[in-house]
Design an enzyme around this catalytic site. Structure first.
Site, PDB file in Angstrom:
ATOM      1  N   ARG A  23       0.853  -1.189   0.000  1.00  7.93           N
ATOM      2  CA  ARG A  23       0.000   0.000   0.000  1.00  7.93           C
ATOM      3  C   ARG A  23       0.893   1.244   0.000  1.00  7.93           C
ATOM      4  O   ARG A  23       1.967   1.246   0.619  1.00  7.93           O
ATOM      5  CB  ARG A  23      -0.937   0.001   1.211  1.00  7.93           C
ATOM      6  CG  ARG A  23      -1.981  -1.111   1.167  1.00  7.93           C
ATOM      7  CD  ARG A  23      -2.953  -1.007   2.333  1.00  7.93           C
ATOM      8  NE  ARG A  23      -3.886  -2.129   2.353  1.00  7.93           N
ATOM      9  CZ  ARG A  23      -5.056  -2.159   1.718  1.00  7.93           C
ATOM     10  NH1 ARG A  23      -5.419  -1.103   1.003  1.00  7.93           N
ATOM     11  NH2 ARG A  23      -5.845  -3.211   1.787  1.00  7.93           N
ATOM     12  N   HIS A  59     -12.317  -2.571  -2.330  1.00  4.96           N
ATOM     13  CA  HIS A  59     -13.432  -1.633  -2.543  1.00  4.96           C
ATOM     14  C   HIS A  59     -13.785  -1.536  -4.020  1.00  4.96           C
ATOM     15  O   HIS A  59     -14.968  -1.533  -4.394  1.00  4.96           O
ATOM     16  CB  HIS A  59     -13.070  -0.258  -1.994  1.00  4.96           C
ATOM     17  CG  HIS A  59     -13.119  -0.165  -0.508  1.00  4.96           C
ATOM     18  ND1 HIS A  59     -12.143  -0.690   0.305  1.00  4.96           N
ATOM     19  CD2 HIS A  59     -14.044   0.392   0.322  1.00  4.96           C
ATOM     20  CE1 HIS A  59     -12.450  -0.460   1.574  1.00  4.96           C
ATOM     21  NE2 HIS A  59     -13.596   0.190   1.611  1.00  4.96           N
ATOM     22  N   ARG A 112      -9.789   5.919  -3.524  1.00  2.00           N
ATOM     23  CA  ARG A 112      -8.864   4.973  -2.882  1.00  2.00           C
ATOM     24  C   ARG A 112      -7.402   5.361  -3.129  1.00  2.00           C
ATOM     25  O   ARG A 112      -6.558   5.174  -2.264  1.00  2.00           O
ATOM     26  CB  ARG A 112      -9.127   3.556  -3.392  1.00  2.00           C
ATOM     27  CG  ARG A 112     -10.526   3.037  -3.157  1.00  2.00           C
ATOM     28  CD  ARG A 112     -10.906   3.059  -1.708  1.00  2.00           C
ATOM     29  NE  ARG A 112     -10.188   2.046  -0.936  1.00  2.00           N
ATOM     30  CZ  ARG A 112     -10.231   1.960   0.383  1.00  2.00           C
ATOM     31  NH1 ARG A 112     -10.910   2.836   1.094  1.00  2.00           N
ATOM     32  NH2 ARG A 112      -9.565   1.003   1.009  1.00  2.00           N
ATOM     33  N   HIS A 118      -4.284   2.727  -2.027  1.00  2.00           N
ATOM     34  CA  HIS A 118      -3.992   1.875  -3.179  1.00  2.00           C
ATOM     35  C   HIS A 118      -3.206   2.641  -4.239  1.00  2.00           C
ATOM     36  O   HIS A 118      -3.305   3.866  -4.346  1.00  2.00           O
ATOM     37  CB  HIS A 118      -5.291   1.355  -3.813  1.00  2.00           C
ATOM     38  CG  HIS A 118      -6.012   0.348  -2.988  1.00  2.00           C
ATOM     39  ND1 HIS A 118      -5.539  -0.924  -2.758  1.00  2.00           N
ATOM     40  CD2 HIS A 118      -7.193   0.429  -2.321  1.00  2.00           C
ATOM     41  CE1 HIS A 118      -6.391  -1.578  -1.996  1.00  2.00           C
ATOM     42  NE2 HIS A 118      -7.393  -0.786  -1.712  1.00  2.00           N
TER      43      HIS A 118
END
Length: 299
Positions: A23, A59, A112, A118
């Protein structure tokens, strides 16, 4: 839709364990790409510090799964129209719904990436992986009439496979929870680390939701209420929707203690199972009973 969401999230977990995606919020702190400690400063938010691996985005995958099912289901009603004006309306509806679909997916992906959860390639992979899962299960009509036994067998398979995969790689000295220490180390605020973002927490929630759906659909309450004469009435459906939304809001106030990990997983499973069971069976049965009582008084 719950089937697609659960299976999609399960595949997302397996993919994350295989791909070992970093991440951004911890990667920039550990990479050797930036010389002389000149790594960029990424702003973090309360929802940034997820503890699982990053690829593909859960997501993005979940959003594309669910919205793909809804859009294709809506278009399946308009594709049957035959006259010329109806065909034109179908084309306009097709363009409108797919435009909405991609606007939502792009919004999810941008958000995101913006919160440093991400990388761009992770959200793109999530969107297309979700579409593939949704497309595969859209052509599996057997799930519409699945018995409680099928739900239980599916739950057991998903749990045993995920746990077996985890234990097998652990025997090979591969730690699939490698991302949790990184999240705890590089998160700007320790209070932003939540146990419900761990890989097993998501697995338990999904298994609970699928089990609760199976219990609800195969219960006598569902058969009496949703397959009875009241099920076609607009008033019955509106009351069910209103009562279900109110009940789900009450469930949101139920906070699961997280000081003991195994207790958290058990209670999370129970809560996740109770929600679809309530919406699918309990609420419609109560509404059906009230309407039947009111009808008897009128007669």
């Amino acid at each position: 839709m719950i089937w697609v969401a659960v299976i999609g999230d399960w595949f997302n977990l397996i993919f994350k364990w295989i791909l070992f995606g970093h991440r951004p919020y911890w990667w920039v702190q550990e990479t050797m790409i930036y010389p002389n400690q000149s790594s960029p400063c990424l702003e973090q938010f309360p929802i940034t510090c997820e503890t699982g691996p990053g690829s593909p985005s859960g997501h993005a995958m979940g959003s594309s799964c669910i919205w793909y099912v809804m859009v294709t289901a809506a278009l399946s009603y308009t594709v049957r129209w035959k006259d010329k004006s109806a065909v034109t309306l179908h084309r306009l509806t097709w363009s409108f719904l797919w435009s909405i679909f991609w606007i939502i997916q792009i919004s999810v992906c941008v958000s995101r990436v913006f919160i440093a959860t991400h990388f761009p390639h992770q959200v793109i992979l999530g969107v297309f992986a979700g579409i593939l899962v949704a497309e595969a299960f859209e052509h599996t009509p057997a799930i519409q009439t699945a018995s409680l036994r099928v739900y239980i067998k599916t739950n057991l398979f998903l749990f045993i496979f995920a746990l077996g995969f985890y234990l097998a790689l652990k025997l090979l000295d591969i730690d699939l929870l490698w991302s949790v220490p990184k999240a705890k180390k590089w998160c700007a605020n320790p209070d932003w680390i939540n146990i419900d973002t761990t890989p097993f927490a998501g697995l338990v929630r999904n298994l609970g939701a699928l089990f609760g759906l199976g219990l609800g659909i195969n219960s006598e309450m569902f058969i009496m209420s949703c397959k009875g004469k009241n099920s076609c009435k607009i008033s019955f459906r509106i009351l069910c929707i209103a009562a279900s939304l109110a009940t789900l809001q009450l469930y949101n106030f139920v906070k699961i203690p997280s000081h003991t990990e195994y207790l958290f997983y058990i209670l999370s499973f129970c809560k996740s199972a109770a929600m679809p069971l309530t919406v699918v069976a309990l609420v419609p049965y109560c509404v059906h009973s009230l309407m039947r009582t009111a009808e008897k008084k009128l007669n």
